[in-house]
Motif scaffolding. Sequence first.
Motif, PDB file in Angstrom:
ATOM      1  N   TYR A  81      -1.160  26.122  27.619  1.00 37.58           N
ATOM      2  CA  TYR A  81       0.145  26.389  27.025  1.00 37.58           C
ATOM      3  C   TYR A  81       0.126  27.759  26.355  1.00 37.58           C
ATOM      4  O   TYR A  81      -0.892  28.194  25.875  1.00 37.58           O
ATOM      5  CB  TYR A  81       0.500  25.389  25.932  1.00 37.58           C
ATOM      6  N   LEU A  82       1.249  28.391  26.274  1.00 35.77           N
ATOM      7  CA  LEU A  82       1.392  29.593  25.456  1.00 35.77           C
ATOM      8  C   LEU A  82       2.558  29.365  24.514  1.00 35.77           C
ATOM      9  O   LEU A  82       3.590  28.822  24.919  1.00 35.77           O
ATOM     10  CB  LEU A  82       1.696  30.815  26.320  1.00 35.77           C
ATOM     11  N   MET A  83       2.407  29.723  23.288  1.00 42.00           N
ATOM     12  CA  MET A  83       3.546  29.510  22.368  1.00 42.00           C
ATOM     13  C   MET A  83       4.076  30.826  21.838  1.00 42.00           C
ATOM     14  O   MET A  83       3.351  31.683  21.447  1.00 42.00           O
ATOM     15  CB  MET A  83       3.101  28.675  21.183  1.00 42.00           C
ATOM     16  N   GLU A 113      -9.018  27.933  18.623  1.00 45.36           N
ATOM     17  CA  GLU A 113      -9.506  26.577  18.852  1.00 45.36           C
ATOM     18  C   GLU A 113      -9.093  26.003  20.194  1.00 45.36           C
ATOM     19  O   GLU A 113      -9.097  24.791  20.358  1.00 45.36           O
ATOM     20  CB  GLU A 113      -8.999  25.653  17.743  1.00 45.36           C
ATOM     21  N   ASN A 114      -8.713  26.870  21.146  1.00 49.72           N
ATOM     22  CA  ASN A 114      -8.353  26.364  22.467  1.00 49.72           C
ATOM     23  C   ASN A 114      -7.152  25.429  22.414  1.00 49.72           C
ATOM     24  O   ASN A 114      -7.083  24.463  23.151  1.00 49.72           O
ATOM     25  CB  ASN A 114      -9.560  25.637  23.066  1.00 49.72           C
ATOM     26  N   LYS A 115      -6.225  25.709  21.526  1.00 49.84           N
ATOM     27  CA  LYS A 115      -5.002  24.915  21.412  1.00 49.84           C
ATOM     28  C   LYS A 115      -3.827  25.756  21.910  1.00 49.84           C
ATOM     29  O   LYS A 115      -3.946  26.961  22.080  1.00 49.84           O
ATOM     30  CB  LYS A 115      -4.784  24.511  19.945  1.00 49.84           C
ATOM     31  N   PRO A 116      -2.641  25.136  22.083  1.00 52.04           N
ATOM     32  CA  PRO A 116      -1.508  25.888  22.640  1.00 52.04           C
ATOM     33  C   PRO A 116      -1.142  27.137  21.846  1.00 52.04           C
ATOM     34  O   PRO A 116      -0.692  28.124  22.412  1.00 52.04           O
ATOM     35  CB  PRO A 116      -0.357  24.878  22.595  1.00 52.04           C
ATOM     36  N   THR A 117      -1.316  27.081  20.521  1.00 45.50           N
ATOM     37  CA  THR A 117      -0.893  28.219  19.716  1.00 45.50           C
ATOM     38  C   THR A 117      -2.017  29.244  19.544  1.00 45.50           C
ATOM     39  O   THR A 117      -1.902  30.170  18.749  1.00 45.50           O
ATOM     40  CB  THR A 117      -0.490  27.748  18.321  1.00 45.50           C
ATOM     41  N   ASP A 118      -3.075  29.024  20.277  1.00 45.66           N
ATOM     42  CA  ASP A 118      -4.232  29.901  20.271  1.00 45.66           C
ATOM     43  C   ASP A 118      -3.843  31.369  20.506  1.00 45.66           C
ATOM     44  O   ASP A 118      -2.832  31.663  21.125  1.00 45.66           O
ATOM     45  CB  ASP A 118      -5.118  29.449  21.437  1.00 45.66           C
ATOM     46  N   THR A 119      -4.673  32.270  20.000  1.00 51.44           N
ATOM     47  CA  THR A 119      -4.554  33.664  20.400  1.00 51.44           C
ATOM     48  C   THR A 119      -4.892  33.748  21.887  1.00 51.44           C
ATOM     49  O   THR A 119      -5.922  33.212  22.304  1.00 51.44           O
ATOM     50  CB  THR A 119      -5.564  34.520  19.607  1.00 51.44           C
ATOM     51  N   PRO A 120      -4.061  34.384  22.703  1.00 52.17           N
ATOM     52  CA  PRO A 120      -4.288  34.392  24.160  1.00 52.17           C
ATOM     53  C   PRO A 120      -5.394  35.365  24.537  1.00 52.17           C
ATOM     54  O   PRO A 120      -5.153  36.398  25.144  1.00 52.17           O
ATOM     55  CB  PRO A 120      -2.940  34.812  24.723  1.00 52.17           C
ATOM     56  N   MET A 121      -6.625  35.009  24.148  1.00 54.85           N
ATOM     57  CA  MET A 121      -7.722  35.945  24.299  1.00 54.85           C
ATOM     58  C   MET A 121      -8.063  36.212  25.754  1.00 54.85           C
ATOM     59  O   MET A 121      -8.440  37.334  26.104  1.00 54.85           O
ATOM     60  CB  MET A 121      -8.947  35.411  23.561  1.00 54.85           C
ATOM     61  N   THR A 122      -7.916  35.185  26.607  1.00 57.09           N
ATOM     62  CA  THR A 122      -8.245  35.397  28.014  1.00 57.09           C
ATOM     63  C   THR A 122      -7.266  36.385  28.635  1.00 57.09           C
ATOM     64  O   THR A 122      -7.664  37.328  29.323  1.00 57.09           O
ATOM     65  CB  THR A 122      -8.219  34.057  28.776  1.00 57.09           C
ATOM     66  N   ALA A 123      -5.986  36.177  28.367  1.00 49.42           N
ATOM     67  CA  ALA A 123      -4.980  37.089  28.917  1.00 49.42           C
ATOM     68  C   ALA A 123      -5.200  38.510  28.398  1.00 49.42           C
ATOM     69  O   ALA A 123      -5.135  39.484  29.165  1.00 49.42           O
ATOM     70  CB  ALA A 123      -3.580  36.603  28.550  1.00 49.42           C
ATOM     71  N   ILE A 165       6.201  19.629   9.304  1.00 55.88           N
ATOM     72  CA  ILE A 165       5.965  21.001   8.854  1.00 55.88           C
ATOM     73  C   ILE A 165       4.483  21.236   8.622  1.00 55.88           C
ATOM     74  O   ILE A 165       3.935  22.272   8.995  1.00 55.88           O
ATOM     75  CB  ILE A 165       6.790  21.277   7.579  1.00 55.88           C
ATOM     76  N   GLU A 166       3.826  20.255   8.014  1.00 54.26           N
ATOM     77  CA  GLU A 166       2.399  20.445   7.774  1.00 54.26           C
ATOM     78  C   GLU A 166       1.635  20.567   9.098  1.00 54.26           C
ATOM     79  O   GLU A 166       0.744  21.395   9.225  1.00 54.26           O
ATOM     80  CB  GLU A 166       1.834  19.280   6.956  1.00 54.26           C
ATOM     81  N   ARG A 167       2.005  19.719  10.079  1.00 50.36           N
ATOM     82  CA  ARG A 167       1.337  19.768  11.386  1.00 50.36           C
ATOM     83  C   ARG A 167       1.500  21.142  12.036  1.00 50.36           C
ATOM     84  O   ARG A 167       0.580  21.662  12.674  1.00 50.36           O
ATOM     85  CB  ARG A 167       1.921  18.711  12.325  1.00 50.36           C
ATOM     86  N   THR A 168       2.688  21.696  11.914  1.00 49.25           N
ATOM     87  CA  THR A 168       2.917  23.020  12.495  1.00 49.25           C
ATOM     88  C   THR A 168       1.996  24.033  11.841  1.00 49.25           C
ATOM     89  O   THR A 168       1.405  24.889  12.510  1.00 49.25           O
ATOM     90  CB  THR A 168       4.388  23.433  12.297  1.00 49.25           C
ATOM     91  N   ALA A 169       1.855  23.908  10.520  1.00 46.72           N
ATOM     92  CA  ALA A 169       0.948  24.816   9.814  1.00 46.72           C
ATOM     93  C   ALA A 169      -0.483  24.637  10.313  1.00 46.72           C
ATOM     94  O   ALA A 169      -1.199  25.615  10.549  1.00 46.72           O
ATOM     95  CB  ALA A 169       1.025  24.579   8.319  1.00 46.72           C
ATOM     96  N   ILE A 170      -0.894  23.376  10.494  1.00 48.50           N
ATOM     97  CA  ILE A 170      -2.269  23.123  10.964  1.00 48.50           C
ATOM     98  C   ILE A 170      -2.465  23.725  12.343  1.00 48.50           C
ATOM     99  O   ILE A 170      -3.519  24.293  12.646  1.00 48.50           O
ATOM    100  CB  ILE A 170      -2.558  21.604  10.946  1.00 48.50           C
ATOM    101  N   LEU A 171      -1.413  23.604  13.202  1.00 51.85           N
ATOM    102  CA  LEU A 171      -1.488  24.190  14.552  1.00 51.85           C
ATOM    103  C   LEU A 171      -1.790  25.691  14.504  1.00 51.85           C
ATOM    104  O   LEU A 171      -2.484  26.225  15.359  1.00 51.85           O
ATOM    105  CB  LEU A 171      -0.146  23.999  15.268  1.00 51.85           C
ATOM    106  N   MET A 172      -1.218  26.371  13.496  1.00 52.43           N
ATOM    107  CA  MET A 172      -1.358  27.824  13.421  1.00 52.43           C
ATOM    108  C   MET A 172      -2.654  28.269  12.759  1.00 52.43           C
ATOM    109  O   MET A 172      -3.112  29.369  12.981  1.00 52.43           O
ATOM    110  CB  MET A 172      -0.214  28.436  12.588  1.00 52.43           C
ATOM    111  N   GLN A 173      -3.213  27.424  11.896  1.00 53.18           N
ATOM    112  CA  GLN A 173      -4.234  27.943  10.992  1.00 53.18           C
ATOM    113  C   GLN A 173      -5.565  28.246  11.660  1.00 53.18           C
ATOM    114  O   GLN A 173      -6.339  29.043  11.122  1.00 53.18           O
ATOM    115  CB  GLN A 173      -4.421  26.985   9.818  1.00 53.18           C
ATOM    116  N   ASP A 174      -5.834  27.630  12.798  1.00 51.83           N
ATOM    117  CA  ASP A 174      -7.096  27.905  13.484  1.00 51.83           C
ATOM    118  C   ASP A 174      -6.804  28.569  14.817  1.00 51.83           C
ATOM    119  O   ASP A 174      -6.611  27.902  15.826  1.00 51.83           O
ATOM    120  CB  ASP A 174      -7.887  26.604  13.673  1.00 51.83           C
ATOM    121  N   PRO A 175      -6.761  29.892  14.839  1.00 49.99           N
ATOM    122  CA  PRO A 175      -6.239  30.576  16.029  1.00 49.99           C
ATOM    123  C   PRO A 175      -7.248  30.738  17.156  1.00 49.99           C
ATOM    124  O   PRO A 175      -6.952  31.400  18.130  1.00 49.99           O
ATOM    125  CB  PRO A 175      -5.801  31.938  15.480  1.00 49.99           C
TER     126      PRO A 175
END
Lengths: 295, 295, 295, 295, 295
Positions: free
Chosen positions: C293-295, C255-265, C243-253
Amino acid sequence: MLLAKQISIVYFLKLIKWDVMAVFLYACLVGAMDYLTFFKELTIPLSVSAMIGTLLSLLLAFRTSQSYERWWEARVIWGAIVNDSRTLIRQLIQFIPNDSQKTDYVKQFAIRQSIWCYALAEGLRKCPPTQKVEQYMQQLGADSDNRPNLLLSKHAEQLALLSDQYDINANKQVQLDSTIQRLTDAMGRCERIKNTVFPRSYSVLIHFLIYVLTTIFPFGLDDHHWAIEICLATMVPVLFIAIERTAILMQDPFENKPTDTPMTALSKTIERNLMEMAQMPAPEQASPIATFYLM
Amino acid sequence: MLLAKQISIVYFLKLIKWDVMAVFLYACLVGAMDYLTFFKELTIPLSVSAMIGTLLSLLLAFRTSQSYERWWEARVIWGAIVNDSRTLIRQLIQFIPNDSQKTDYVKQFAIRQSIWCYALAEGLRKCPPTQKVEQYMQQLGADSDNRPNLLLSKHAEQLALLSDQYDINANKQVQLDSTIQRLTDAMGRCERIKNTVFPRSYSVLIHFLIYVLTTIFPFGLDDHHWAIEICLATMVPVLFIAIERTAILMQDPFENKPTDTPMTALSKTIERNLMEMAQMPAPEQASPIATFYLM
Amino acid sequence: MLLAKQISIVYFLKLIKWDVMAVFLYACLVGAMDYLTFFKELTIPLSVSAMIGTLLSLLLAFRTSQSYERWWEARVIWGAIVNDSRTLIRQLIQFIPNDSQKTDYVKQFAIRQSIWCYALAEGLRKCPPTQKVEQYMQQLGADSDNRPNLLLSKHAEQLALLSDQYDINANKQVQLDSTIQRLTDAMGRCERIKNTVFPRSYSVLIHFLIYVLTTIFPFGLDDHHWAIEICLATMVPVLFIAIERTAILMQDPFENKPTDTPMTALSKTIERNLMEMAQMPAPEQASPIATFYLM
Amino acid sequence: MLLAKQISIVYFLKLIKWDVMAVFLYACLVGAMDYLTFFKELTIPLSVSAMIGTLLSLLLAFRTSQSYERWWEARVIWGAIVNDSRTLIRQLIQFIPNDSQKTDYVKQFAIRQSIWCYALAEGLRKCPPTQKVEQYMQQLGADSDNRPNLLLSKHAEQLALLSDQYDINANKQVQLDSTIQRLTDAMGRCERIKNTVFPRSYSVLIHFLIYVLTTIFPFGLDDHHWAIEICLATMVPVLFIAIERTAILMQDPFENKPTDTPMTALSKTIERNLMEMAQMPAPEQASPIATFYLM
Amino acid sequence: MLLAKQISIVYFLKLIKWDVMAVFLYACLVGAMDYLTFFKELTIPLSVSAMIGTLLSLLLAFRTSQSYERWWEARVIWGAIVNDSRTLIRQLIQFIPNDSQKTDYVKQFAIRQSIWCYALAEGLRKCPPTQKVEQYMQQLGADSDNRPNLLLSKHAEQLALLSDQYDINANKQVQLDSTIQRLTDAMGRCERIKNTVFPRSYSVLIHFLIYVLTTIFPFGLDDHHWAIEICLATMVPVLFIAIERTAILMQDPFENKPTDTPMTALSKTIERNLMEMAQMPAPEQASPIATFYLM
């Protein structure tokens, strides 16, 4: 300014003393019943108490959080009053052309705006008006149930006169009008918080739950010494009551209580700033009034 | 910019060391009492501790969440200051007609706006003023208790002069005035957070609950080895204390502490951006000051 | 557009594999200790673990909720960028009088606004700039640390020129300026989220609590088979870690990670819309990039 | 209007029937395993299940609350669309001088605004366009991927023409432009909610936790009758699943599901109001469509 | 004004009497079953009940909090209506030049605005219209399904006429238009709250959970006296039901119930203020109507 002095523990203990007393007597009663023949064999598992405790904790968390929101909103509104009072005078200085009368006009607005703050604070606290405000209203030769509303109307009237006299551009008039509108909003938001009681039903429910807990809790502590039992049976409900009382202290931020929004101190600060901006002699530094707690 | 350096664990341990000590001693005392004749037979079921633990956890969740909100609001305000500083200079460049003096005027605003940021930061932290600000105020030949307010008045005065000189359209004057009003609001919101202490009563309650828990918790662990018991009886309350301390660290975001809003770094960034926009030589890159933690 | 593809489970498992390993080894160690002579007799009641579990759950709920807020705010900001980009071009079409050059001017703004989106996305992700942006900046003949800020200044400059050329009414200039101000704000809010790290102390606390739980949990499972015990002692902490990892995934939107805001699109969508509005040939449809990835 | 009809229980039961089936089979399997030789002696204390249950409850509370926020935001946006549609027509009536063509122009805006609402609703639901919209677009002789955006551009174009024809004051033009900007924002916010999927990882986690709970829960119920055990072991996870399903139902408010925002009904209401304001014959009263659930 | 009178306990007890009855009978039934041969030996550990209790408590916390939000939002909207009504009249006084007809015009707006408040309140409560409103509408010679919307159109029409007659500056017209737009928004937000039912599925789920709890709870209380058992088995579910009922009471703030927004009292206050501002004789003081509860 809101100083960091601690609310006197004595004040808080006074506040909850009757509740503590009531719960203590009730716990003694229930404890005694627990030793009577009929109920002696009765045990109600602590899990049942824990279940009610969880429900109660969640209700108290909701209660605490909503009370805090009200208290914080009151402070946000008074923060906005500070900002908009400064903005009003700054805009007048910027928009009225320089001539011999300008300083006088700015002074009049600065004084009226200070009185507005004091009058709003007194109206919300339902205190008798201070001499300062009373004197100003007598000079004005007009009065109303809702003095702050009257003073804003006076602002608007004088703005209309000045707009004619100096032929102020309509854009600037509208910008000044927006500032007065924000002050109207701040006034109305204070009135809303003052006049909207926190729903009683939640208090009733919480009290009811606390008494249910006080009733069933001792039956889960059977084989202990009676002193310990009464002690625990008093302490646990008192903890819940103390939290509710703290919430009640916060929920009405304009009630002349220790946790009140420090409206008098803020009004003094505003007065000082406006006097400085209007180049008038500043009143003495705002000092916390001795007979008034700050939390 | 707020870098991702970790708050030194040592700093945090220092912060809670006295609490840990106090709880440890208290746990030893209670543990010892537990072995005395009178209290030996006494057990208080762990369910009671768990009930108080749940209540405490919910209060801490409320506390944590409100402290975070204050900390986040402080950062939102300073984010808005960054935006509005850039907007102010951009609007001046767009609205002042091109002539030989324009660049000078823009520079004056850019410098005053940078000084405003530094002065606001110092005022909030109640630091002694840096040489930069002190020098500027001396050149200005005016001073005030509330320097940022004075500087905004100076902005307004110069805007009034420029409006006359260039005959700037009233619409544009009003648009510039709105930007200054937003800066006034940001200043007032910082003051509000600085001057509104988080209600003490919640801290008092939480501490009281922690000590109640420390008192009754060991009586639920009866038949264990004394070392384990003291160890557990110290650790559980310390966990709660550590969470409260973290909340306290966050709740006052302008107190010159490691979790502070990085106002100096942000002011440097603003200065760099404004200098670039006003076509002046940029100051050196903002670098985190070594003696200052960033969290 | 943000498509509904599922984040690959493999990605997530990779993310937590070292934590799982560490907790597994630690659980084996503690489990082994539990069988040693000294600790064999030791039991720590599960209620103690449950109490810490509740505290941990509430902290994780706070953490999850705040991370989600950051992620959602990032998406709200980019939604506002979409709206304000469209509004800017619509306002230009409405406010510039029809003549032979109008289409050209609108095209220039449409292209610059598209590049602004790409540049902002790249700046936030700290990616190397794409060819498109690089090319545009070279044509422009100017550069800056903060490219989006430079491009907004260019918008403002061209607006000032157009205002002179077409004698655009000051009201309309101010309306256009407000749109650019909102874009400045959006940029600043992205920078704030990017540069404000989520307070580390909460992560440290949560990790500490998880390890405390891993330590005391097995001592409450005494009389079970060792395989089951290790299995449970690994699984429970891993749930909290996941659960904590999932939170960390979301907290920096950003950072070029899968849960990133899809700014390019989103930038591609904006480009398409603006090109259509400016009557230019549309670029190809925005398609999710395969390696992303897109989440 | 959103009527208070109850979502059919049958619909909801259909929704979760496969989950219930799966959990039932799984519970039977685990229950059977519990009677096998190897696992027979195994008990996992209910406290462990309770701990996971608490964690799961808190995650579901977060999930429920965020889904509700999305659903509520969707309704707030459509409420704003109702207000701004009325405001647009009211402003046109107020700002266009009275002459023979005025009524025609107002009618054109009223019709286009109604079509905009229908087109936005259809675009969000990805339904095939209704005849009404299709007909209007053919008459218009233009089309786009994003029809609502095109229609707003047409609003803007006609406003520019009317401004020239009637020499409408720039202030009023800008006020009308602000209304169109708010409609652009509403459109963009709908698209954001539509295109941003709720993070899958939370669903994955919640499902995983539910299956973990289903696995270990029966081992805490050892000495009961097998029917009761399977019954409990099915029911508890199903409760959690039912809550999650309800959250999923709410989280996507533009998906043509029973809990959908009633965009068609709202569009009809807007149409009726606008027709009345533009003094055109009103369409029939908006009636809930029979084949469509309302919750 | 919203007075602090307590909601009559009798009202509340009436509200939940059927639920209490149903749960009591159901508890008796289950209690009886518990004594039957087949189920006699059955015990379902209290931990299972506690787990469901926690889930239920969290759902109720969500429910309570969302209902409170709706109730508070309704009050915020009516607070805004108070402010904007005052602002409208103040702006008219400030913007209309002094001549013989001015007072008449201001009076007409003040009366129409008061009627608007009453009409909005009646429309939301779906009460039959009072004589006051009915009389005004007959004098007006026009009517509509949506009377408040019609009255705002009349405001706009008269503003257009006055703008022509006095040649009011477009800036000021636009400022007045913004006030009317905020009133349009307030009206629309009231309609949204009125017409959006709180999702039924949560109520269904909560009821289902309460009945599950009522079913399994008595099996955890085996060896107690039957009277105590039925008493506990009734009381615990009733506590949960009471909390849900309180939430339901709050969630629909325009339903003519005791916890209703006091729209009639607020309308009277607005009327008094506007009459005073327009220098007309004030109506009698707003007094709480005897047949109407206030909470």
